[in-house]
Write an enzyme that holds these catalytic residues in place. Structure first.
Site, PDB file in Angstrom:
ATOM      1  N   ARG A 114       0.894  -1.407  -0.089  1.00  0.00           N
ATOM      2  CA  ARG A 114       0.113   0.105   0.018  1.00  0.00           C
ATOM      3  C   ARG A 114       0.800   1.376  -0.088  1.00  0.00           C
ATOM      4  O   ARG A 114       0.668   2.236  -0.685  1.00  0.00           O
ATOM      5  CB  ARG A 114      -0.903  -0.257   1.236  1.00  0.00           C
ATOM      6  CG  ARG A 114      -2.212  -1.058   1.133  1.00  0.00           C
ATOM      7  CD  ARG A 114      -3.003  -1.286   2.083  1.00  0.00           C
ATOM      8  NE  ARG A 114      -4.218  -2.063   1.791  1.00  0.00           N
ATOM      9  CZ  ARG A 114      -4.990  -2.581   2.784  1.00  0.00           C
ATOM     10  NH1 ARG A 114      -4.783  -2.235   3.958  1.00  0.00           N
ATOM     11  NH2 ARG A 114      -5.787  -3.592   2.406  1.00  0.00           N
ATOM     12  N   TYR A 170      -6.019  -1.319  -6.643  1.00  0.00           N
ATOM     13  CA  TYR A 170      -5.407  -2.325  -6.249  1.00  0.00           C
ATOM     14  C   TYR A 170      -4.882  -2.145  -4.887  1.00  0.00           C
ATOM     15  O   TYR A 170      -4.768  -0.965  -4.639  1.00  0.00           O
ATOM     16  CB  TYR A 170      -4.575  -3.282  -7.241  1.00  0.00           C
ATOM     17  CG  TYR A 170      -3.125  -2.528  -7.743  1.00  0.00           C
ATOM     18  CD1 TYR A 170      -2.555  -1.374  -7.192  1.00  0.00           C
ATOM     19  CD2 TYR A 170      -2.650  -3.069  -8.822  1.00  0.00           C
ATOM     20  CE1 TYR A 170      -1.652  -1.009  -7.733  1.00  0.00           C
ATOM     21  CE2 TYR A 170      -1.492  -2.534  -9.499  1.00  0.00           C
ATOM     22  CZ  TYR A 170      -0.822  -1.468  -8.895  1.00  0.00           C
ATOM     23  OH  TYR A 170       0.407  -0.778  -9.371  1.00  0.00           O
ATOM     24  N   GLU A 171      -4.437  -3.143  -4.136  1.00  0.00           N
ATOM     25  CA  GLU A 171      -4.022  -3.317  -2.864  1.00  0.00           C
ATOM     26  C   GLU A 171      -5.100  -2.614  -1.921  1.00  0.00           C
ATOM     27  O   GLU A 171      -4.656  -2.039  -0.948  1.00  0.00           O
ATOM     28  CB  GLU A 171      -2.637  -2.607  -2.729  1.00  0.00           C
ATOM     29  CG  GLU A 171      -1.439  -2.948  -3.527  1.00  0.00           C
ATOM     30  CD  GLU A 171      -1.302  -4.443  -3.441  1.00  0.00           C
ATOM     31  OE1 GLU A 171      -1.838  -5.284  -2.358  1.00  0.00           O
ATOM     32  OE2 GLU A 171      -1.012  -5.013  -4.471  1.00  0.00           O
ATOM     33  N   GLY A 172      -6.404  -2.937  -2.306  1.00  0.00           N
ATOM     34  CA  GLY A 172      -7.558  -2.306  -1.442  1.00  0.00           C
ATOM     35  C   GLY A 172      -7.933  -1.178  -2.052  1.00  0.00           C
ATOM     36  O   GLY A 172      -7.327  -0.017  -1.968  1.00  0.00           O
TER      37      GLY A 172
END
Length: 591
Positions: free
Chosen positions: A294, A434-436
């Site tokens: 993140r 992406y990555e949340g």
């Protein structure tokens, strides 16, 4: 074709004038003297501008291809990856015992920014490997570390993270991938994963997949998820690669951007895997990788904005269009350059103030990670945990917006592919997802991080801002920076109080305002960074410098952020205080 020049001067300013890295007592920071960091940044900058930047458009145009089960990367990627490995760049901030150079995350972040700005799709191959290696380092057995880390740190082997399945993205408790235990202690992994960045390619001898799966008979939902090491090629007892594992690429996704990165559908057919960390504690182990990722994605958002901004500035200075309303600035030519026009300046100042402020925010986050990991500073660990969703969400949202502004400078020429500006926008777009996805980051911030440890960390942030403003209250020239910062911080505190007073009665009041809160928080953080940069610039000018123009430019840009960007905090607060009713008023059928 777009160009990129590493902003090493600004990086050095942040490291040494603002963060004062070489004066810090964080273990390893004593090595970060200006001459050493300058040498590292200059070398990385050359690799970024001379090798990676020319391949960026190649990767965008060619993409990756799947032929007879083999994934091929774009022309030149493999040779560039060899240069990256030969220079030891993938292991810059990894432990020496596994072949790394043990440099602080701060320096690794600065270097990573350059590589990402030059070629985001390419840099993801080593970035994902770094994250997978970090997860093994934190949760692996001694044998697993000895087997995988030396080759992953060098990128002789690369790594991935496998979370998403066709029917579940954020809600990983719904996953169906199974891990059947075997008598020898291994597992048979079966299932399908999608959206796997760098899932397979021709640049490394092996790919080490970290795969989330459920062991039959375990708890339901997310509590039953475990993490497994699943190599593309099985590893022999002597560490060499052996037979092909039951892992294959089903497809390469066709995407809006990052075409040079092989985003794969991965099929696991009774593949041999090995438990990483504790059984049914897979998310804890995976979050080691995801939290690092993140911050890396936050860097991507800011880095794409930097690269796009550099090209927009060049175009604005070169492109002749219209006359300055206050008088011709290019009287011998048919028109004045774009940069004379106030609206173009407004756009460029938005970009400049974000990029430089965002870089400071990112580097501060990296310094907090170093303090947490190297100095075992629990307060720093709590603060960076709080700030991680803000870094990821704010820097990627704003970074994307800035690439759009940069593209707009070109007018119609930004929309066609000749100048290559659309790639920055297309590549930056994925960072918001992406990555949340950023909506999830906002929910994590408001729903979990604010109340973490009884609200200790957000209160520490407010105290940090308060103390900075107090310490600088009598410093000549600082009032124009501290006063707007105090006002913005009060807006943030008021928003937090609104959630406390109304969120318990109706959680939707907090959740409906979470996205605005994330952006409000981001502006306050970048405002704090600009105030710190302003103080450093004032000190440099007061102490005498042979580069007064650089520091004066910093002050001018800081003033711009305070009067043109930071007022957005009031807007975000107004939205938050409107509550959930305007958001939830329509019945689902009315949409």
């Amino acid at each position: 074709m777009p160009t990129y020049t590493a902003p090493t001067k600004d990086m050095a300013f942040l490291m040494h004038d603002v963060l004062k890295a070489h004066e810090s007592d964080i273990p390893g920071y004593a090595e970060l003297d200006p001459s050493f960091t300058s040498a590292v940044l200059e070398e990385a900058g050359k690799l970024a501008s001379e090798v990676l930047t020319p391949l960026n458009v190649v990767g965008d145009h060619e993409g990756c291809r799947l032929e007879n089960g083999v994934v091929y990367t774009p022309t030149g990627f493999k040779q560039a990856f060899e240069q990256m490995k030969e220079g030891g760049w993938p292991g810059l901030d990894m432990p020496e015992e596994f072949g790394g150079q043990n440099m602080p995350v701060l320096l690794g972040t600065a270097v990573g920014e350059m590589f990402s700005a030059a070629n985001q799709a390419f840099t993801m191959y080593q970035g994902l490997t770094h994250g997978a290696a970090s997860a093994i380092l934190a949760h692996g057995t001694d044998e697993q570390k000895a087997t995988y880390l030396p080759r992953m740190v060098s990128c002789e082997w690369t790594g991935t993270m496998n979370l998403t399945e066709p029917h579940c993205g954020t809600d990983l408790g719904l996953m169906r991938t199974k891990a059947e235990p075997q008598e020898d202690g291994s597992y048979r992994i079966s299932g399908q994963k999608i959206f796997i960045s760098a899932g397979d390619h021709d640049m490394s001898e092996n790919v080490i997949h970290l795969v989330l799966a459920k062991i039959p008979g375990g708890p339901e939902g997310i509590k039953g998820v475990s993490l497994f090491i699943v190599p593309k090629f099985n590893v022999n007892a002597d560490g060499s690669t052996g037979s092909r594992n039951g892992v294959s690429v089903g497809n390469i996704e066709k995407k809006m951007g990052i075409h040079g990165n092989s985003t794969c559908v991965m099929n696991y057919d009774a593949a041999t895997g090995y438990l990483l960390g504790d059984m049914h504690k897979g998310m804890r182990a995976m979050f080691t990788m995801m939290n690092e990722a993140r911050l890396g994605v936050a860097m991507q958002g800011m880095a794409q904005a930097e690269a796009a901004y550099q090209n927009a500035v060049d175009y604005a200075k070169d492109r002749l269009q219209g006359r300055d309303v206050t008088g011709a600035k290019n009287p011998d030519g048919p028109a004045d350059p774009l940069i004379v026009h106030p609206d173009i300046r407004r756009s460029l100042m938005d970009q400049k103030s974000f990029v430089e402020g965002g870089r400071a925010f990112l580097y501060w986050g990296a310094q907090l990670i170093d303090a947490a990991h190297r100095a075992k500073d629990t307060d720093a660990d709590g603060l960076v945990s709080l700030l991680t969703p803000v870094l990821k969400g704010f820097l990627t949202d704003q970074g994307y917006d800035m690439t759009v502004l940069a593209q707009q400078i070109y007018g119609g020429h930004g929309y066609i592919e000749e100048h290559g500006m659309s790639q920055f926008t297309r590549d930056a777009r994925i960072a918001m997802i992406y990555e949340g996805a950023n909506g999830v980051q906002a929910l994590d911030l408001v729903g979990r991080k604010l109340a973490q440890d009884g609200g200790k960390h957000v209160m520490a942030f407010f105290d940090l801002v308060k103390d900075f403003c107090k310490e600088n209250s009598e410093v000549e020239g600082m009032a124009e920076f501290t006063e707007p910062l105090k006002s913005a911080s009060k807006h943030l505190q008021t928003a937090g109080m609104y959630f406390m007073q109304n969120g318990m009665k109706n959680p939707n009041h907090a959740l409906a305002g979470s996205y605005d809160f994330m952006h409000l928080f981001g502006h306050v953080c970048v405002g704090l960074m600009w105030a710190r940069m302003a103080r450093a610039a004032l000190d440099a000018l007061a102490n005498g410098t042979d580069d007064a123009a650089f520091y004066e430019t910093k002050l001018t840009t800081a003033r711009y952020y305070m009067v043109r960007r930071l007022p957005a905090c009031a807007m975000h607060l107004a939205r938050i205080e409107s509550g959930a009713d305007p958001v939830m008023a329509l019945a689902a059928e009315a949409f």
